[in-house]
Design a protein around this motif. Sequence first.
Motif, PDB file in Angstrom:
ATOM      1  N   LEU A   3       0.835  -1.194   0.000  1.00 53.65           N
ATOM      2  CA  LEU A   3       0.000   0.000   0.000  1.00 53.65           C
ATOM      3  C   LEU A   3       0.874   1.249   0.000  1.00 53.65           C
ATOM      4  CD1 LEU A   3      -3.028   0.574   0.095  1.00 53.65           C
ATOM      5  CD2 LEU A   3      -2.780   0.970   2.536  1.00 53.65           C
ATOM      6  N   THR A   4       1.941   1.225   0.832  1.00 53.82           N
ATOM      7  CA  THR A   4       2.839   2.378   0.903  1.00 53.82           C
ATOM      8  C   THR A   4       3.525   2.623  -0.427  1.00 53.82           C
ATOM      9  OG1 THR A   4       3.224   1.701   3.172  1.00 53.82           O
ATOM     10  CG2 THR A   4       4.646   3.403   2.305  1.00 53.82           C
ATOM     11  N   VAL A   5       4.034   1.532  -1.021  1.00 51.99           N
ATOM     12  CA  VAL A   5       4.731   1.678  -2.302  1.00 51.99           C
ATOM     13  C   VAL A   5       3.781   2.209  -3.369  1.00 51.99           C
ATOM     14  CG1 VAL A   5       5.883   0.428  -4.160  1.00 51.99           C
ATOM     15  CG2 VAL A   5       6.430  -0.087  -1.798  1.00 51.99           C
ATOM     16  N   LEU A   6       2.562   1.653  -3.384  1.00 50.52           N
ATOM     17  CA  LEU A   6       1.566   2.071  -4.362  1.00 50.52           C
ATOM     18  C   LEU A   6       1.239   3.549  -4.190  1.00 50.52           C
ATOM     19  CD1 LEU A   6      -0.079   0.587  -6.556  1.00 50.52           C
ATOM     20  CD2 LEU A   6      -1.984   0.579  -4.959  1.00 50.52           C
ATOM     21  N   ARG A   7       1.039   3.954  -2.933  1.00 50.17           N
ATOM     22  CA  ARG A   7       0.758   5.360  -2.639  1.00 50.17           C
ATOM     23  C   ARG A   7       1.890   6.240  -3.123  1.00 50.17           C
ATOM     24  NH1 ARG A   7      -1.037   4.785   3.413  1.00 50.17           N
ATOM     25  NH2 ARG A   7      -3.225   4.313   3.081  1.00 50.17           N
ATOM     26  N   PHE A   8       3.110   5.806  -2.813  1.00 48.37           N
ATOM     27  CA  PHE A   8       4.302   6.566  -3.200  1.00 48.37           C
ATOM     28  C   PHE A   8       4.289   6.835  -4.704  1.00 48.37           C
ATOM     29  CE2 PHE A   8       8.665   7.209  -4.332  1.00 48.37           C
ATOM     30  CZ  PHE A   8       9.264   7.763  -3.212  1.00 48.37           C
ATOM     31  N   ILE A   9       4.149   5.761  -5.487  1.00 52.22           N
ATOM     32  CA  ILE A   9       4.213   5.899  -6.946  1.00 52.22           C
ATOM     33  C   ILE A   9       3.047   6.733  -7.455  1.00 52.22           C
ATOM     34  CG2 ILE A   9       4.156   4.629  -9.114  1.00 52.22           C
ATOM     35  CD1 ILE A   9       5.503   2.322  -7.593  1.00 52.22           C
ATOM     36  N   LEU A  10       1.839   6.416  -6.987  1.00 52.06           N
ATOM     37  CA  LEU A  10       0.669   7.130  -7.495  1.00 52.06           C
ATOM     38  C   LEU A  10       0.716   8.616  -7.141  1.00 52.06           C
ATOM     39  CD1 LEU A  10      -2.310   4.664  -7.029  1.00 52.06           C
ATOM     40  CD2 LEU A  10      -1.126   5.339  -9.102  1.00 52.06           C
ATOM     41  N   LEU A  11       1.153   8.918  -5.915  1.00 48.22           N
ATOM     42  CA  LEU A  11       1.187  10.329  -5.522  1.00 48.22           C
ATOM     43  C   LEU A  11       2.219  11.104  -6.326  1.00 48.22           C
ATOM     44  CD1 LEU A  11       0.667  10.242  -1.664  1.00 48.22           C
ATOM     45  CD2 LEU A  11      -0.753  11.376  -3.345  1.00 48.22           C
ATOM     46  N   VAL A  12       3.398  10.480  -6.580  1.00 48.13           N
ATOM     47  CA  VAL A  12       4.402  11.176  -7.393  1.00 48.13           C
ATOM     48  C   VAL A  12       3.858  11.428  -8.792  1.00 48.13           C
ATOM     49  CG1 VAL A  12       6.654  10.967  -8.488  1.00 48.13           C
ATOM     50  CG2 VAL A  12       6.407  10.356  -6.118  1.00 48.13           C
ATOM     51  N   LEU A  13       3.244  10.401  -9.393  1.00 47.78           N
ATOM     52  CA  LEU A  13       2.718  10.563 -10.751  1.00 47.78           C
ATOM     53  C   LEU A  13       1.603  11.604 -10.781  1.00 47.78           C
ATOM     54  CD1 LEU A  13       2.675   6.954 -12.205  1.00 47.78           C
ATOM     55  CD2 LEU A  13       4.248   8.817 -12.666  1.00 47.78           C
ATOM     56  N   LEU A  14       0.716  11.538  -9.788  1.00 50.07           N
ATOM     57  CA  LEU A  14      -0.384  12.485  -9.713  1.00 50.07           C
ATOM     58  C   LEU A  14       0.165  13.908  -9.608  1.00 50.07           C
ATOM     59  CD1 LEU A  14      -3.521  12.260  -9.370  1.00 50.07           C
ATOM     60  CD2 LEU A  14      -3.123  12.708  -6.974  1.00 50.07           C
ATOM     61  N   GLN A  15       1.185  14.072  -8.766  1.00 48.79           N
ATOM     62  CA  GLN A  15       1.760  15.392  -8.573  1.00 48.79           C
ATOM     63  C   GLN A  15       2.376  15.922  -9.864  1.00 48.79           C
ATOM     64  OE1 GLN A  15       1.756  17.365  -5.738  1.00 48.79           O
ATOM     65  NE2 GLN A  15       2.581  18.868  -7.134  1.00 48.79           N
ATOM     66  N   VAL A  16       3.239  15.106 -10.499  1.00 53.57           N
ATOM     67  CA  VAL A  16       4.001  15.653 -11.629  1.00 53.57           C
ATOM     68  C   VAL A  16       3.191  15.699 -12.913  1.00 53.57           C
ATOM     69  CG1 VAL A  16       6.198  15.001 -10.659  1.00 53.57           C
ATOM     70  CG2 VAL A  16       5.076  13.449 -12.214  1.00 53.57           C
ATOM     71  N   LEU A  17       2.230  14.789 -13.079  1.00 57.96           N
ATOM     72  CA  LEU A  17       1.500  14.777 -14.350  1.00 57.96           C
ATOM     73  C   LEU A  17       0.245  15.628 -14.297  1.00 57.96           C
ATOM     74  CD1 LEU A  17       1.793  11.076 -15.517  1.00 57.96           C
ATOM     75  CD2 LEU A  17       3.111  13.046 -16.231  1.00 57.96           C
ATOM     76  N   VAL A  18      -0.388  15.724 -13.135  1.00 61.63           N
ATOM     77  CA  VAL A  18      -1.633  16.488 -13.069  1.00 61.63           C
ATOM     78  C   VAL A  18      -1.423  17.831 -12.361  1.00 61.63           C
ATOM     79  CG1 VAL A  18      -4.014  16.481 -12.289  1.00 61.63           C
ATOM     80  CG2 VAL A  18      -2.951  14.363 -13.041  1.00 61.63           C
ATOM     81  N   PHE A  19      -0.989  17.788 -11.107  1.00 57.00           N
ATOM     82  CA  PHE A  19      -1.034  19.019 -10.319  1.00 57.00           C
ATOM     83  C   PHE A  19       0.071  20.006 -10.660  1.00 57.00           C
ATOM     84  CE2 PHE A  19      -3.721  16.248  -7.781  1.00 57.00           C
ATOM     85  CZ  PHE A  19      -4.835  17.046  -7.768  1.00 57.00           C
ATOM     86  N   ASN A  20       1.188  19.540 -11.213  1.00 63.70           N
ATOM     87  CA  ASN A  20       2.206  20.499 -11.641  1.00 63.70           C
ATOM     88  C   ASN A  20       1.773  21.270 -12.874  1.00 63.70           C
ATOM     89  OD1 ASN A  20       3.970  20.086  -9.621  1.00 63.70           O
ATOM     90  ND2 ASN A  20       5.480  18.962 -10.809  1.00 63.70           N
ATOM     91  N   ASN A  21       0.737  20.783 -13.560  1.00 61.42           N
ATOM     92  CA  ASN A  21       0.281  21.473 -14.763  1.00 61.42           C
ATOM     93  C   ASN A  21      -0.996  22.250 -14.529  1.00 61.42           C
ATOM     94  OD1 ASN A  21       2.356  20.397 -16.347  1.00 61.42           O
ATOM     95  ND2 ASN A  21       1.256  18.449 -16.422  1.00 61.42           N
ATOM     96  N   LEU A  22      -1.414  22.343 -13.286  1.00 55.73           N
ATOM     97  CA  LEU A  22      -2.688  22.985 -12.999  1.00 55.73           C
ATOM     98  C   LEU A  22      -2.600  24.489 -13.235  1.00 55.73           C
ATOM     99  CD1 LEU A  22      -5.309  21.755 -12.062  1.00 55.73           C
ATOM    100  CD2 LEU A  22      -4.752  22.455  -9.761  1.00 55.73           C
TER     101      LEU A  22
END
Lengths: 169, 274
Positions: free
Chosen positions: A8-27
């Motif tokens: 769960l931790t690893v999954l969260r880690f990867i998903l949060l990084v991807l979410l941050q750089v692909l979605v929220f950095n472009n907001l």
Amino acid sequence: MINSTFFLTVLRFILLVLLQVLVFNNLNFFGYINPLVYILFLYWYPIKKNRTTFIILCFILGLFVDIFSDTLAINAAATVTIAYLRPTIMRFVFGVNYEFQSFKLNNSTKAQQFTFLALLIIVHHSVYYTLEIFSFSNSLLILQKTVTVGISTLILSILFSTLFSSKKE
Amino acid sequence: MQQIINFLIRYKTFLLYLFLLLISLIFTFQSHSYHQSKFLNSSNYISGSIYTFSEDITSYFGLREENNRLVEENKKLRIKLFNTIQLSKANIYNSIAIDYDVIRGRVINNSYADQRNYITINRGEKDSIAQDMGVVTDKGILGIVENTSNNFSTVQSILSEKSNINAKIKNSNHFGSLVWENTQDYNVVQLIDIPRLVPLTIGDTIVTGAMSSIFPENIPIGTIKSFDLDNSKSFYFINVELFNDMTNIGNVYIIKNLNRKEVLQLEAETQAND
């Protein structure tokens, strides 16, 4: 049990990084508001775990976000700071309660969860923008960015944490 | 000795925190000086591939607009070509006469909300991209290549505190430096060091100057939005509105100055003899 938390931790880690750089950095809301939602990793991370691993993990998390968003190592510095301060913040918010075995984040009141998240975000964003702007003559700009981006991060983090809260009892 | 070890064990979390903070601060401050963010940048393999993947998907949404821009640019180039064919006939097959080579590329990641903004493009050392090459779009100047990997490179955008580009007012030889001081507004950059005796009008075009070995002369940058004298009262502080919409960039051209090595070598020798 240990394995499921680990995955769960690893999954969260990867998903949060991807979410941050692909979605929220472009907001770029209002031109400059990019919420730093990856902080949720620190909010969700199990309380009883080894502190050393936690701090190192948070450093790597920050570094990953840095590599993707070309921000030198500012995210790493800010994240490692809140990782270190997290127990202090928790003691402040939840009282001595949180050191008991039975303590769970879900069992605490909404107000406590909110304060905990807000404190994490305030510390993180002030370190982040102080390092990014790095001049005292622009302290008003630092304050402005900390507050506006902090509020947007807070709103989105609350949305995410209610969306993915584990209420399976 | 025992006490030292006890101390270390007791404060191990704090010491670890200090250590990691120190590392990140070193990374940060080292990179404040020019060209040192060697390994913390998005031109590496992992982030490059992820950004390419995401760009592959999102690029479909802007295809029509992108096509229009390319057709428009083709038209402009056509006109230029037809009008200069007589001049260039003599050296059209003579590659020695070419000063600049152009490589095309696509933006796969773009930022404009930070203090130091970087753009990642999908061309790297494999396509003979190297540090300090200029990057432009069809509308105007974009930035300078900062780091390269095999397949990708990061470009220091003109929207960066560190950016400093030689620029001049079109059809004159008054040159100054193009910087980004008001780091809030991402469509306006500043031109400084233009003497106050230069006549200026709002709407004048600003282009790149001839002093740089990175950009060719006369690449469009923007128009004068407003101007004022700076603190010393002898130079202008000019706000330049960019031609490029920095929030919407697709295709870019990387400019390789084939004479750059020679120019730099000559300059270094001259300075060494000083």
